[in-house]
Motif scaffolding. Structure first.
Motif, PDB file in Angstrom:
ATOM      1  N   CYS A  11       0.830  -1.201   0.000  1.00 34.09           N
ATOM      2  CA  CYS A  11       0.000   0.000   0.000  1.00 34.09           C
ATOM      3  C   CYS A  11       0.864   1.250   0.000  1.00 34.09           C
ATOM      4  O   CYS A  11       1.921   1.272   0.636  1.00 34.09           O
ATOM      5  CB  CYS A  11      -0.879   0.032   1.243  1.00 34.09           C
ATOM      6  SG  CYS A  11      -2.006  -1.354   1.349  1.00 34.09           S
ATOM      7  N   ASP A  50       0.378  -6.934  -5.810  1.00 37.87           N
ATOM      8  CA  ASP A  50      -0.409  -5.793  -6.273  1.00 37.87           C
ATOM      9  C   ASP A  50      -0.034  -4.569  -5.442  1.00 37.87           C
ATOM     10  O   ASP A  50       0.626  -4.684  -4.407  1.00 37.87           O
ATOM     11  CB  ASP A  50      -1.909  -6.058  -6.151  1.00 37.87           C
ATOM     12  CG  ASP A  50      -2.746  -5.197  -7.090  1.00 37.87           C
ATOM     13  OD1 ASP A  50      -2.168  -4.361  -7.822  1.00 37.87           O
ATOM     14  OD2 ASP A  50      -3.974  -5.357  -7.086  1.00 37.87           O
ATOM     15  N   VAL A  98      -1.840  -0.993  -3.868  1.00 40.81           N
ATOM     16  CA  VAL A  98      -3.069  -0.272  -3.563  1.00 40.81           C
ATOM     17  C   VAL A  98      -2.682   1.125  -3.102  1.00 40.81           C
ATOM     18  O   VAL A  98      -1.777   1.289  -2.279  1.00 40.81           O
ATOM     19  CB  VAL A  98      -3.870  -0.987  -2.448  1.00 40.81           C
ATOM     20  CG1 VAL A  98      -5.087  -0.181  -2.056  1.00 40.81           C
ATOM     21  CG2 VAL A  98      -4.253  -2.387  -2.882  1.00 40.81           C
ATOM     22  N   ASN A 107      -5.985   0.036  -7.821  1.00 41.39           N
ATOM     23  CA  ASN A 107      -7.003   0.038  -6.774  1.00 41.39           C
ATOM     24  C   ASN A 107      -6.756   1.204  -5.820  1.00 41.39           C
ATOM     25  O   ASN A 107      -5.660   1.363  -5.302  1.00 41.39           O
ATOM     26  CB  ASN A 107      -6.975  -1.294  -6.019  1.00 41.39           C
ATOM     27  CG  ASN A 107      -8.079  -1.409  -4.996  1.00 41.39           C
ATOM     28  OD1 ASN A 107      -9.076  -0.705  -5.047  1.00 41.39           O
ATOM     29  ND2 ASN A 107      -7.901  -2.315  -4.048  1.00 41.39           N
ATOM     30  N   ALA A 135      -8.108   2.746  -2.312  1.00 40.78           N
ATOM     31  CA  ALA A 135      -8.887   2.357  -1.129  1.00 40.78           C
ATOM     32  C   ALA A 135      -8.921   3.494  -0.122  1.00 40.78           C
ATOM     33  O   ALA A 135      -8.136   4.439  -0.207  1.00 40.78           O
ATOM     34  CB  ALA A 135      -8.290   1.109  -0.496  1.00 40.78           C
ATOM     35  N   SER A 161      -7.890  -2.286   2.467  1.00 35.52           N
ATOM     36  CA  SER A 161      -7.605  -2.343   1.040  1.00 35.52           C
ATOM     37  C   SER A 161      -7.566  -3.732   0.493  1.00 35.52           C
ATOM     38  O   SER A 161      -7.099  -4.655   0.848  1.00 35.52           O
ATOM     39  CB  SER A 161      -6.295  -1.616   0.753  1.00 35.52           C
ATOM     40  OG  SER A 161      -5.239  -2.098   1.529  1.00 35.52           O
TER      41      SER A 161
END
Length: 124
Positions: free
Chosen positions: A62, A92, A94, A116, A118, A124
């Motif tokens: 993140c 991934d 976020v 994405n 969040a 997330s």
């Protein structure tokens, strides 16, 4: 013959502070941004973002932008690239953002369709 005189004035602009901290929220590694993510912070942001993705291969990471005052297009491009690298490694990326203004910008330019976005690191 014409001579042109050019006068150049140097303007001193203070460097905007940019703080990049890493940490964990639950099982997620996160990069917390405080300050302006503009051209002056690109080298540091690039290094921190690359390290976050590389050190957490095959995991969801993140980037928390809630403390960012400004996020320019260069920073968004770096985030897109980092998300691609994370996905190619089986993970991934976020982006965490609760501010309505930045969320609207990410929606307007299509960023949120590629990455994405969040409202919290833990959610997330």
């Amino acid at each position: 013959m014409h001579r042109t005189t050019v006068s150049i004035r140097t303007v001193s602009v203070p460097c905007v502070d940019l703080e990049l901290r890493t940490g964990r929220v639950g099982d997620r590694a996160a990069l917390f941004v405080t300050g302006d993510l503009d051209l002056s912070g690109v080298p540091r942001f690039t290094t921190a973002l690359g390290r976050l993705v590389t050190d957490n291969a095959a995991a969801v990471v993140c980037v928390d932008l809630d403390g960012a005052g400004l996020v320019d297009d260069t920073a968004l491009g770096l985030l897109l690239g980092a998300a691609g690298r994370a996905r190619s490694g089986g993970g991934d990326l976020v982006v965490v953002c609760t501010g309505d203004r930045l969320r609207a910008r990410l929606a307007e330019n299509g960023f949120d369709r590629a990455v994405n976005v969040a409202r919290s690191v833990s959610g997330s």
